[in-house]
Write a protein that holds these residues in place. Structure first.
Motif, PDB file in Angstrom:
ATOM      1  N   GLU A   1       5.099  13.705   1.732  1.00  0.00           N
ATOM      2  CA  GLU A   1       4.182  14.669   2.573  1.00  0.00           C
ATOM      3  C   GLU A   1       3.236  15.146   1.365  1.00  0.00           C
ATOM      4  N   THR A   2       1.858  15.114   2.047  1.00  0.00           N
ATOM      5  CA  THR A   2       0.741  15.751   1.184  1.00  0.00           C
ATOM      6  C   THR A   2       0.460  17.124   1.714  1.00  0.00           C
ATOM      7  N   ALA A   3       0.361  18.008   0.603  1.00  0.00           N
ATOM      8  CA  ALA A   3      -0.023  19.670   0.972  1.00  0.00           C
ATOM      9  C   ALA A   3      -1.457  19.392   1.561  1.00  0.00           C
TER      10      ALA A   3
ATOM     11  N   LEU B   1       1.017  -1.159   0.148  1.00  0.00           N
ATOM     12  CA  LEU B   1       0.017  -0.123   0.027  1.00  0.00           C
ATOM     13  C   LEU B   1       0.908   1.374   0.019  1.00  0.00           C
ATOM     14  N   GLY B   2       0.823   1.966  -1.028  1.00  0.00           N
ATOM     15  CA  GLY B   2       1.605   3.066  -1.155  1.00  0.00           C
ATOM     16  C   GLY B   2       1.575   4.404   0.034  1.00  0.00           C
ATOM     17  N   ALA B   3       2.497   5.141   0.048  1.00  0.00           N
ATOM     18  CA  ALA B   3       2.307   6.286   0.898  1.00  0.00           C
ATOM     19  C   ALA B   3       1.177   7.213   0.945  1.00  0.00           C
ATOM     20  N   ALA B   4       0.646   7.325   1.862  1.00  0.00           N
ATOM     21  CA  ALA B   4      -0.588   8.298   1.948  1.00  0.00           C
ATOM     22  C   ALA B   4      -0.846   9.408   3.310  1.00  0.00           C
ATOM     23  N   PRO B   5       0.447   9.982   3.464  1.00  0.00           N
ATOM     24  CA  PRO B   5       0.451  10.944   4.749  1.00  0.00           C
ATOM     25  C   PRO B   5      -0.774  11.833   4.577  1.00  0.00           C
ATOM     26  N   PRO B   6      -1.515  12.080   5.786  1.00  0.00           N
ATOM     27  CA  PRO B   6      -2.681  12.786   5.860  1.00  0.00           C
ATOM     28  C   PRO B   6      -2.311  14.252   5.220  1.00  0.00           C
ATOM     29  N   ALA B   7      -3.213  14.885   4.801  1.00  0.00           N
ATOM     30  CA  ALA B   7      -2.683  16.356   4.162  1.00  0.00           C
ATOM     31  C   ALA B   7      -2.647  17.343   5.242  1.00  0.00           C
ATOM     32  N   GLY B   8      -1.425  17.974   5.169  1.00  0.00           N
ATOM     33  CA  GLY B   8      -1.025  18.836   6.214  1.00  0.00           C
ATOM     34  C   GLY B   8      -0.385  18.280   7.492  1.00  0.00           C
ATOM     35  N   HIS B   9      -0.219  16.820   7.489  1.00  0.00           N
ATOM     36  CA  HIS B   9       0.486  16.350   8.623  1.00  0.00           C
ATOM     37  C   HIS B   9       2.072  16.459   8.538  1.00  0.00           C
ATOM     38  N   GLY B  10       2.565  17.105   7.675  1.00  0.00           N
ATOM     39  CA  GLY B  10       4.038  17.243   7.527  1.00  0.00           C
ATOM     40  C   GLY B  10       4.716  16.024   6.867  1.00  0.00           C
TER      41      GLY B  10
END
Length: 179
Positions: free
Chosen positions: A176-178, A121-130
């Protein structure tokens, strides 16, 4: 506050080398290694290509884990766990961790990740979490087969491996997700 080190409380292990044609140590993950399943635009949930060498003498098998210690869960998030890779195997092609594990060597198997899917499962950091770190680790083990149920958890795999790890080869990539 110090950043959490996933190996801080584990037994010391020899270091060996891992490289990738798709992932660069210390750099952001390519879009293909991000999660389209989790809604990241362009994400393909493709496991990275990995090659390794210099494993310690006595290595009888390998395991691969991809772990995000920065996930907002209190315990991190494992994106991929593969066990029982034969000792004679020293590379995995990009995309080997698909739904069927079609690119894995004979005898190797994927455990369900922390989303309970037996695949990468690819990366998917929460938006704005850094920025999140993704520890891509090849573990050299002193046993041919690690005693875990193929439906077991990545945490149980880690527990079972702890007393069998001869060495670790580590790449750390980021995402990182903006907001």
């Amino acid at each position: 506050m110090t950043l959490n080190d996933p190996f801080a409380r584990l037994p010391e292990a020899a270091s060996f080398a891992v490289t990738s044609t798709t992932v660069t140590d210390g750099k952001p993950l390519p879009v293909a290694q991000l999660s389209g399943i989790a809604g990241i635009p362009g994400g393909e949930d493709r496991s990275p290509q990995l090659s390794w060498h210099g494993a310690p003498a006595g290595t009888r098998s390998y395991a691969i884990t991809v772990y995000d210690p920065d996930a907002p869960t209190g315990c991190g998030f494992t994106h991929w766990a593969v066990a029982d890779i034969p000792a004679g195997v020293t590379s995995i092609d990009e995309g080997a961790g698909d739904d069927t594990g079609s690119g894995l060597p004979e005898g190797a198997f994927q455990l369900p990740n922390d989303a309970r899917a037996p695949r990468f499962l690819g990366a998917a950091p929460p938006a704005g979490h850094g920025e999140h770190r993704y520890f891509i680790v090849v573990h050299a083990l002193d046993v041919e087969h690690i005693e875990v149920d193929p439906q077991g958890t990545p945490a149980y795999l880690g527990f079972q491996m702890a007393s069998h790890i001869l060495g670790r080869a580590v790449l750390v990539a980021t995402a990182e997700t903006a907001a």
